[in-house]
Design an enzyme around this catalytic site. Structure first.
Site, PDB file in Angstrom:
ATOM      1  CB  SER A  43      17.867   0.929  13.803  1.00 19.08           C
ATOM      2  OG  SER A  43      16.765   1.102  12.928  1.00 19.08           O
ATOM      3  CG  ASN A  80      19.142   7.820   5.581  1.00 18.13           C
ATOM      4  OD1 ASN A  80      19.767   8.859   5.837  1.00 18.13           O
ATOM      5  ND2 ASN A  80      19.171   6.765   6.379  1.00 18.13           N
ATOM      6  CB  SER A 115      23.430   2.873  13.142  1.00 22.85           C
ATOM      7  OG  SER A 115      22.066   3.125  12.955  1.00 22.85           O
ATOM      8  CB  CYS A 144      23.860   8.865   9.884  1.00 22.53           C
ATOM      9  SG  CYS A 144      23.099   7.657   8.828  1.00 22.53           S
ATOM     10  CB  THR A 199      14.627   4.348   4.293  1.00 19.61           C
ATOM     11  OG1 THR A 199      15.519   3.242   4.483  1.00 19.61           O
ATOM     12  CG2 THR A 199      13.293   4.008   4.927  1.00 19.61           C
ATOM     13  CG  HIS A 241      19.980  11.000  11.197  1.00 19.22           C
ATOM     14  ND1 HIS A 241      20.387  11.142   9.892  1.00 19.22           N
ATOM     15  CD2 HIS A 241      19.778   9.664  11.369  1.00 19.22           C
ATOM     16  CE1 HIS A 241      20.436   9.952   9.312  1.00 19.22           C
ATOM     17  NE2 HIS A 241      20.069   9.034  10.192  1.00 19.22           N
ATOM     18  CG  ASP A 259      -1.811   1.162   1.377  1.00 20.46           C
ATOM     19  OD1 ASP A 259      -1.667   2.115   0.585  1.00 20.46           O
ATOM     20  OD2 ASP A 259      -2.665   1.139   2.293  1.00 20.46           O
ATOM     21  CD  GLU A 271      26.404   5.072   6.974  1.00 19.61           C
ATOM     22  OE1 GLU A 271      26.367   3.854   7.185  1.00 19.61           O
ATOM     23  OE2 GLU A 271      25.637   5.886   7.522  1.00 19.61           O
ATOM     24  CE  LYS A 289       6.709   6.033  15.074  1.00 17.76           C
ATOM     25  NZ  LYS A 289       6.957   4.605  14.885  1.00 17.76           N
TER      26      LYS A 289
END
Ligand code: HMG
Length: 382
Positions: A202, A270, A303, A112, A153, A234, A30, A80, A243
């Site tokens: 993560s 990203n 990360s 990152c 992403t 970030h 979806d 990275e 969030k």
């Protein structure tokens, strides 16, 4: 104390883009999962002729004058997506740009996060040598692989920042706090072209690092969230940033600024080290509510994990250093079909036993990888 900070910001995006609705259709998902669930619209796609060197050089070339190139004495590239285990990307970029020879050129790595460290190293360097300028570049290609959990992403791009005394965009405040915790949420072993990801873990680490580091920041700095006109985070995908922000109990003004700060990221995806600074650029260029003297709080997360909170103050006249036609530029990108995306983004360069590749396809971008010869990457500047 000398005012030190970001004097100019450049952005390079590849010429190709995949609409996430096309990806959703192809994967039988979806489209709302991507556009509402992740809050992403599109992702930037590189051809084989573009890499972190060409993107980084393009972002920097956009902002540097001859005077800058004669004054820069340090080039720092956070990435990275390294192209070599030994030679730093910054050395290639230093050469392609024609920066004066008596400069340092180094590459930094921590997922990152590293470009944020680069920014602080630049500031400390200039505190000792106020006449110097430092070029900090964040350049990455985020590739998770076909049909992978992280596929929607992905993205690619580079942000270049010229750091100097008496900057014309943002003055860095001396309030950085950091956190390091050894976790396996996202990593990429040397033998793997794509990262290994514990996706849900993560997302939890991102937010927990933010909350706990913010508590530390409050204690160290005595500042509260309300002291900031905006928070930039970030952005691995926009919903993650939202969030994170909400975990800090923001005011409505912070949420309004947040939606201005994700507009570019939603069209790009990203870009790892550059994502925070792409969001900052989006905020500065898209928000009409900000004014000189406003403080912005920035959250860098890499990360593994290392994160940092620091703030910066808008300088009078900062808008004069920014662009107003970024969406028009983005609209010129070629929209790829799924077939083209799968071919272009995942193409690898064949190399014979002598370390030679064939000539790579035509590419009119300002900086291009033309071939590999005797194991050496050969770049061309248009
Ligand atoms: P997933 O399992 O495919 O998705 O992977 P999901 O099931 O968690 O759904 C995502 C959201 O879409 C959810 O929203 C769903 O409810 C919603 P939420 O509940 O979280 O608010 N959703 C829908 N909404 C509307 N209509 C629908 C619908 N269906 C579902 N029909 C995941 C998501 C993030 C795990 C995956 O994309 C992934 O692994 N991404 C890569 C890792 C990543 O980006 N992590 C972020 C934090 S770590 C970080 O930022 C560092 C990083 O940049 C790397 C570095 O430092 O180098 C990644």
């Amino acid at each position: 104390m000398t005012k030190i900070g970001i004097d100019k910001i450049g952005l390079a995006l590849p010429n190709y883009v995949l609409d996430l609705k096309d990806l959703a259709a192809a994967r039988g998902i979806d489209p709302n999962k991507y556009t509402i669930g992740l809050m992403q619209e599109a992702m930037a796609i590189t051809p084989v002729t573009q890499d972190i060197v060409t993107l980084g050089a393009q972002a920097a070339a956009q902002i540097l004058t001859e005077e800058d190139k004669a004054t820069i004495d340090m080039v720092i590239v956070g990435t990275e997506t390294g192209i070599d285990q030994s030679k730093a990307t910054a050395v290639y970029i230093h050469g392609l740009l024609g920066i004066q020879p008596f400069a340092r050129a180094i590459e930094l790595k921590e997922a990152c996060y590293s470009a944020a460290a680069g920014l602080e190293f630049a500031r400390n360097h200039i505190a000792n040598r106020p006449e110097a300028k430092v070029l900090v570049i964040a350049s990455d290609i985020a590739k998770y692989g076909l049909n992978s959990g992280g596929e929607p992403t992905q993205g690619a791009g580079a942000v270049a920042m010229l750091v100097s005394a008496n900057p014309r965009i943002l003055e860095l405040n001396w309030d950085n706090v950091y956190q390091t915790r050894d976790v396996m949420d996202f990593w990429r072993p040397n033998y793997s072209p794509y990262p290994k990801v514990d996706g849900r873990f993560s997302t939890e680490q991102y937010t927990d690092c933010l909350q706990t580091t913010f508590e530390h920041y409050r204690l160290q700095s005595g500042k509260e969230l309300d002291d900031f006109a905006a928070v930039c985070l970030h952005i691995p995908f926009a919903k993650q940033g939202l969030k994170g922000l909400r975990a800090l109990q923001p005011s409505p003004k912070h949420e309004e600024r947040f939606f201005e700060a994700i507009r570019y990221n939603q069209q790009v995806g990203n870009i790892y080290t550059g994502s925070l600074f792409l969001s900052l650029l989006s905020l500065l260029e898209q928000s009409k509510a900000l004014k000189a003297g406003d403080d912005i709080l920035l959250y860098s997360y890499g990360s593994g994990a290392v994160c940092e909170l620091f703030s910066a103050r808008l300088v009078s006249g900062y808008r004069d250093q920014l662009m107003t036609d970024r969406f028009e530029q983005m609209s010129k990108r070629q929209r790829l079909s799924m077939e083209q995306y799968e071919e272009l983004f995942f193409e690898t360069i064949p190399i014979d036993e002598m370390g030679n590749s064939p000539e790579l396809p035509e590419d009119n971008s300002p900086f291009v990888l033309t071939k590999i010869e005797n194991h050496q990457r050969i770049y061309h500047k248009h």
